[in-house]
Enzyme design. Structure first.
Site, PDB file in Angstrom:
ATOM      1  CG  ASP A  77       5.621 -48.951 -21.837  1.00 10.25           C
ATOM      2  OD1 ASP A  77       4.782 -48.400 -22.571  1.00 10.25           O
ATOM      3  OD2 ASP A  77       6.201 -50.014 -22.157  1.00 10.25           O
ATOM      4  CE  LYS A 111       3.903 -50.964 -24.995  1.00  7.11           C
ATOM      5  NZ  LYS A 111       4.689 -51.533 -23.909  1.00  7.11           N
ATOM      6  CG  HIS A 144       2.896 -54.820 -28.065  1.00  7.80           C
ATOM      7  ND1 HIS A 144       3.016 -55.479 -26.864  1.00  7.80           N
ATOM      8  CD2 HIS A 144       4.144 -54.393 -28.360  1.00  7.80           C
ATOM      9  CE1 HIS A 144       4.284 -55.420 -26.451  1.00  7.80           C
ATOM     10  NE2 HIS A 144       4.976 -54.778 -27.349  1.00  7.80           N
ATOM     11  CB  SER A 196       3.581 -49.975 -30.179  1.00  7.86           C
ATOM     12  OG  SER A 196       4.928 -50.269 -29.946  1.00  7.86           O
ATOM     13  CB  SER A 249      17.286 -52.956 -25.669  1.00 10.05           C
ATOM     14  OG  SER A 249      16.529 -53.941 -25.006  1.00 10.05           O
TER      15      SER A 249
HETATM   16  N1  NAP Z   1       6.522 -51.524 -27.904  1.00  5.37           N
HETATM   17  C1  NAP Z   1       7.454 -52.442 -28.021  1.00  5.37           C
HETATM   18  O1  NAP Z   1       7.434 -53.303 -28.929  1.00  5.37           O
HETATM   19  C2  NAP Z   1       8.578 -52.457 -27.036  1.00  5.37           C
HETATM   20  C3  NAP Z   1       9.734 -53.217 -27.313  1.00  5.37           C
HETATM   21  C4  NAP Z   1      10.776 -53.173 -26.384  1.00  5.37           C
HETATM   22  C5  NAP Z   1      10.641 -52.416 -25.244  1.00  5.37           C
HETATM   23  N2  NAP Z   1       9.482 -51.709 -24.985  1.00  5.37           N
HETATM   24  C6  NAP Z   1       9.325 -50.908 -23.744  1.00  5.37           C
HETATM   25  O2  NAP Z   1      10.434 -50.005 -23.634  1.00  5.37           O
HETATM   26  C7  NAP Z   1      11.098 -50.228 -22.393  1.00  5.37           C
HETATM   27  C8  NAP Z   1      12.579 -49.915 -22.529  1.00  5.37           C
HETATM   28  O3  NAP Z   1      13.197 -50.759 -23.479  1.00  5.37           O
HETATM   29  P1  NAP Z   1      14.216 -51.907 -23.064  1.00  5.37           P
HETATM   30  O4  NAP Z   1      13.885 -52.376 -21.718  1.00  5.37           O
HETATM   31  O5  NAP Z   1      14.252 -52.904 -24.161  1.00  5.37           O
HETATM   32  O6  NAP Z   1      15.648 -51.196 -23.127  1.00  5.37           O
HETATM   33  P2  NAP Z   1      16.368 -49.993 -22.370  1.00  5.37           P
HETATM   34  O7  NAP Z   1      15.452 -49.295 -21.458  1.00  5.37           O
HETATM   35  O8  NAP Z   1      17.079 -49.249 -23.425  1.00  5.37           O
HETATM   36  O9  NAP Z   1      17.473 -50.771 -21.538  1.00  5.37           O
HETATM   37  C9  NAP Z   1      17.155 -51.507 -20.391  1.00  5.37           C
HETATM   38  C10 NAP Z   1      18.424 -52.249 -19.975  1.00  5.37           C
HETATM   39  O10 NAP Z   1      19.426 -51.305 -19.618  1.00  5.37           O
HETATM   40  C11 NAP Z   1      19.868 -51.512 -18.274  1.00  5.37           C
HETATM   41  N3  NAP Z   1      19.975 -50.168 -17.690  1.00  5.37           N
HETATM   42  C12 NAP Z   1      18.977 -49.383 -17.237  1.00  5.37           C
HETATM   43  N4  NAP Z   1      19.433 -48.201 -16.811  1.00  5.37           N
HETATM   44  C13 NAP Z   1      20.773 -48.237 -16.995  1.00  5.37           C
HETATM   45  C14 NAP Z   1      21.798 -47.314 -16.740  1.00  5.37           C
HETATM   46  N5  NAP Z   1      21.538 -46.126 -16.211  1.00  5.37           N
HETATM   47  N6  NAP Z   1      23.072 -47.667 -17.039  1.00  5.37           N
HETATM   48  C15 NAP Z   1      23.336 -48.885 -17.568  1.00  5.37           C
HETATM   49  N7  NAP Z   1      22.393 -49.813 -17.840  1.00  5.37           N
HETATM   50  C16 NAP Z   1      21.121 -49.499 -17.558  1.00  5.37           C
HETATM   51  C17 NAP Z   1      18.792 -52.346 -17.627  1.00  5.37           C
HETATM   52  O11 NAP Z   1      19.342 -53.212 -16.653  1.00  5.37           O
HETATM   53  P3  NAP Z   1      18.870 -53.153 -15.101  1.00  5.37           P
HETATM   54  O12 NAP Z   1      17.407 -53.465 -15.041  1.00  5.37           O
HETATM   55  O13 NAP Z   1      19.729 -54.186 -14.454  1.00  5.37           O
HETATM   56  O14 NAP Z   1      19.187 -51.751 -14.621  1.00  5.37           O
HETATM   57  C18 NAP Z   1      18.250 -53.158 -18.791  1.00  5.37           C
HETATM   58  O15 NAP Z   1      19.033 -54.300 -19.032  1.00  5.37           O
HETATM   59  C19 NAP Z   1      10.790 -51.697 -22.094  1.00  5.37           C
HETATM   60  O16 NAP Z   1      11.099 -52.066 -20.768  1.00  5.37           O
HETATM   61  C20 NAP Z   1       9.329 -51.753 -22.464  1.00  5.37           C
HETATM   62  O17 NAP Z   1       8.537 -51.161 -21.445  1.00  5.37           O
HETATM   63  C21 NAP Z   1       8.479 -51.709 -25.881  1.00  5.37           C
END
Ligand code: NAP
Length: 366
Positions: A77, A111, A144, A196, A249
């Protein structure tokens, strides 16, 4: 193994005699095991686990994506706004060139950005994004966010006024933008279409005017913000839901630190919740695996982001256990409803004045 790869596999070729029933049984089993969900209209299979890539710099994400593909991830993604499409394209190109798989084995989502949220910009951004990704098509293209900003044509970033407010494009028109995306899909450069951060009434409006119904909705979704009503609405309309921020997150807190409207105390620690930890211990899994499994078990696609090899592995190891109905109920109870929302986009100063700002104000984190 992806479904397309499976079709070329030895087992499949050996059993050519009764291919169709064998194929149907295998697809059924893949879907039943929750590794894929089927998208409406195209019947494409979308892996229920994807790699999130927000907040991952190009230098880091290139090796991360390559590693993730080696570990078995088949769904990535990204977004124009993450500034890493080119690095992701490099990783995928290398992986394919090294004979590890083909483009058809992968499911790539990107997106349309807030600065391109208008019909006349869809083709321009898609062309640029495909060029950066070094691909002929994307598997899924999402709008997005439902609001739009005026774009600085040199930097392709939002125009910001002298008082710090974002220059809103008040003419955002979802229907014409959607129709422009449908045209690109007809041309074969997008396989599936989605949205989204749209709310129910915005999606309803698109459904009533479109030829191709939205196939996927990507929204914030985790144990503290379970979005039950929106998910029911999506299920009624055959829209697959993808959960962003499925772990809550944890990295967002640092990312937003110098942003407008920031309050560090308001960020949740879902991974540290006692119930999540208790269930994790009972299954000899980690809290992250429980949070991801909880969603996948309910047919929600998850896209956790990680750049650590250890956590990439951990986050993908969620298909060998099942939460009991009691545990599912326990996790249902930690939902905080609207209070659990992290991403309200108010860090873009003035965004709430856009006519298509999608959220009710007053409850989400500021
Ligand atoms: N459409 C939208 O508006 C939108 C908004 C936000 C996000 N997104 C998408 O959704 C994805 C996921 O959301 P997100 O990145 O905000 O949050 P998330 O996936 O909930 O959390 C990611 C964070 O958690 C840590 N992490 C990952 N695996 C872990 C584990 N097993 N144990 C402990 N910590 C862990 C990561 O650090 P490390 O990298 O150091 O492991 C990173 O800091 C994004 O990357 C993006 O592709 C879309």
């Amino acid at each position: 193994m992806s479904v397309r790869l499976f079709l070329r596999s030895e087992n499949f070729v050996k059993r050519r005699g009764n291919n169709i029933s064998y194929f149907c049984r295998c697809i059924h089993s893949l879907v039943r095991n929750m590794k894929y969900v089927k998208l409406s209209q195209t019947e494409d299979l979308m892996p229920t686990l994807g790699l999130g890539t927000w907040q991952a710099s190009p230098e880091v994400i290139e090796s991360t994506v390559y590693k993730a593909l080696d570990l078995g991830y088949r769904h990535i993604d990204t977004a124009f706004n993450y500034n890493n499409e080119e690095a992701i394209g490099n990783a995928i190109r290398k992986w394919i060139d090294n004979g590890k798989g083909t483009r058809k084995d992968l499911f790539i989502t990107t997106k349309l950005p807030h600065v391109g949220n208008r019909a006349s910009d869809v083709k321009k951004f898609l062309d640029l994004q495909l060029k950066r990704l070094q691909m002929e098509y994307v598997d899924l293209y999402l709008i997005h966010v439902p609001f739009g900003f005026h774009c600085n044509p040199e930097t392709l970033t939002p125009v910001v006024k002298s008082n710090g407010e974002y220059d809103l494009d008040m003419d955002t028109d979802h229907i014409s933008t959607w129709k422009a995306m449908e045209e690109c899909q007809k041309g074969g450069r997008i396989r599936n279409l989605g949205l989204s951060n749209f709310n129910e009434s915005q999606i309803t409006k698109i459904i009533s005017a479109c030829t191709v119904k939205p196939q996927v909705l990507q929204v914030e979704l985790h144990a503290y913000f379970q979005q039950l009503d929106l998910r029911k609405f999506c299920s009624d309309h055959d829209i697959v839901v993808t959960a962003y921020a499925p772990l809550g997150s944890p990295g967002a807190k640092d990312h937003f630190v110098n942003k407008y409207n920031y309050s560090p105390d308001a960020f949740p620690d879902i991974l540290g919740h006692p119930d999540v930890n208790e269930i994790a211990q009972d299954h000899q899994k980690t809290p992250a695996q429980v949070l991801l499994r909880y969603l996948v078990q309910q047919k929600v696609v998850v896209i956790p982001k990680s750049t650590s090899e250890k956590r990439l592995k951990e986050n993908s190891d969620i298909y060998d256990f099942e939460l009991t109905p009691v545990e599912v109920n326990q996790l249902k109870k930690i939902d905080q409803g609207e209070e659990g929302r992290i991403f309200n986009f108010l860090f873009w100063k003035g965004v709430e004045n856009h006519p298509e700002y999608p959220f009710k104000l007053g409850s989400a984190i500021n």
